[in-house]
Design a protein around this motif. Sequence first.
Motif, PDB file in Angstrom:
ATOM      1  N   GLU A  34       0.793  -1.188   0.073  1.00  0.00           N
ATOM      2  CA  GLU A  34      -0.177   0.040   0.095  1.00  0.00           C
ATOM      3  C   GLU A  34       1.001   1.058   0.135  1.00  0.00           C
ATOM      4  O   GLU A  34       1.885   1.331   0.738  1.00  0.00           O
ATOM      5  N   VAL A  36       1.354   5.248   0.402  1.00  0.00           N
ATOM      6  CA  VAL A  36       0.478   6.187   1.119  1.00  0.00           C
ATOM      7  C   VAL A  36       1.495   7.603   0.915  1.00  0.00           C
ATOM      8  O   VAL A  36       2.446   7.575   1.164  1.00  0.00           O
ATOM      9  N   GLU A 155      -8.953  12.190  -2.046  1.00  0.00           N
ATOM     10  CA  GLU A 155      -8.025  11.035  -1.677  1.00  0.00           C
ATOM     11  C   GLU A 155      -6.720  11.261  -1.209  1.00  0.00           C
ATOM     12  O   GLU A 155      -6.033  10.611  -0.454  1.00  0.00           O
ATOM     13  N   ALA A 158      -7.024  12.174   2.236  1.00  0.00           N
ATOM     14  CA  ALA A 158      -7.110  10.815   3.142  1.00  0.00           C
ATOM     15  C   ALA A 158      -5.728  10.243   3.235  1.00  0.00           C
ATOM     16  O   ALA A 158      -5.517   9.445   4.234  1.00  0.00           O
ATOM     17  N   ASP A 159      -4.854  10.544   2.129  1.00  0.00           N
ATOM     18  CA  ASP A 159      -3.666   9.912   2.436  1.00  0.00           C
ATOM     19  C   ASP A 159      -2.854  10.411   3.700  1.00  0.00           C
ATOM     20  O   ASP A 159      -2.042  10.045   4.436  1.00  0.00           O
ATOM     21  N   HIS A 161      -4.073  11.863   6.067  1.00  0.00           N
ATOM     22  CA  HIS A 161      -4.622  11.407   7.471  1.00  0.00           C
ATOM     23  C   HIS A 161      -4.066  10.059   7.794  1.00  0.00           C
ATOM     24  O   HIS A 161      -3.860   9.921   8.955  1.00  0.00           O
ATOM     25  N   ARG A 162      -4.107   9.156   6.864  1.00  0.00           N
ATOM     26  CA  ARG A 162      -3.612   7.867   7.026  1.00  0.00           C
ATOM     27  C   ARG A 162      -2.233   7.811   7.708  1.00  0.00           C
ATOM     28  O   ARG A 162      -1.856   7.005   8.560  1.00  0.00           O
ATOM     29  N   GLU A 165      -2.428   8.781  11.165  1.00  0.00           N
ATOM     30  CA  GLU A 165      -2.955   7.651  12.051  1.00  0.00           C
ATOM     31  C   GLU A 165      -1.906   6.696  12.248  1.00  0.00           C
ATOM     32  O   GLU A 165      -1.890   5.964  13.264  1.00  0.00           O
ATOM     33  N   LEU A 166      -1.112   6.255  11.365  1.00  0.00           N
ATOM     34  CA  LEU A 166      -0.038   5.372  11.284  1.00  0.00           C
ATOM     35  C   LEU A 166       1.226   5.769  12.298  1.00  0.00           C
ATOM     36  O   LEU A 166       2.084   4.939  12.330  1.00  0.00           O
TER      37      LEU A 166
END
Length: 208
Positions: A34, A36, A155, A158-159, A161-162, A165-166
């Motif tokens: 994945e 990001v 999108e 969202a990346d 934020h992802r 979050e990680l």
Amino acid sequence: MKLIYVFDAYCGWSHGFSATLDEITSRHPELPVEVVSGGLFLGGRRQPLSAFGHIQRANQQISAVTGAEFGKAYQRLAAEGSFVMDSAAAARGVAALRQAAPGRAAELAVALQRAFYVDGLSLSDPATYRRLAETAGLDADAVVAAFEAPQTQAEAEADFHRAAELGVTGFPTLLAVDGGRATTLALGRATPDEVDGRLAHLGALPVF
């Protein structure tokens, strides 16, 4: 288990990590990746290259440590200094390419960085994505349309934020995720053998 690669297309150390990423994905096609976008140059950091006086020294270090190429076209761009690195636009490009070929996201991320750091192309220019898509054998019209579509901005956000979050605080970061557990395999730089050693320690690879 899968890998998550968090990078920024305008990050020199991410460019330096490209060879390791290529090798790891070649060695382990069974591990999905994945990709990001992390968002390095956003808001107040979105400034001309001339505002970052350390870039030339940093690139020399990256090249010395990783062997990464910084092409003449990029070097001319950096020397002129007015080009603005916009990570939001680059993240839209990553999202557009990812939509076109989800299983090739890592390969396309590497190609995107080469477009900037070797060929000196703007990652805000739709023509760059047309060229990348054509070279990769993708539907160029669809990639350009996706790059320009409003939903692709969502999108990209969202990346960002992802990545947060990680818990990613630096680029590039390569993670191994198994269930709810994420383990850092590389931060900044690592050789393919170092990454393999960490995967083996997790039990993802056989140990001989």
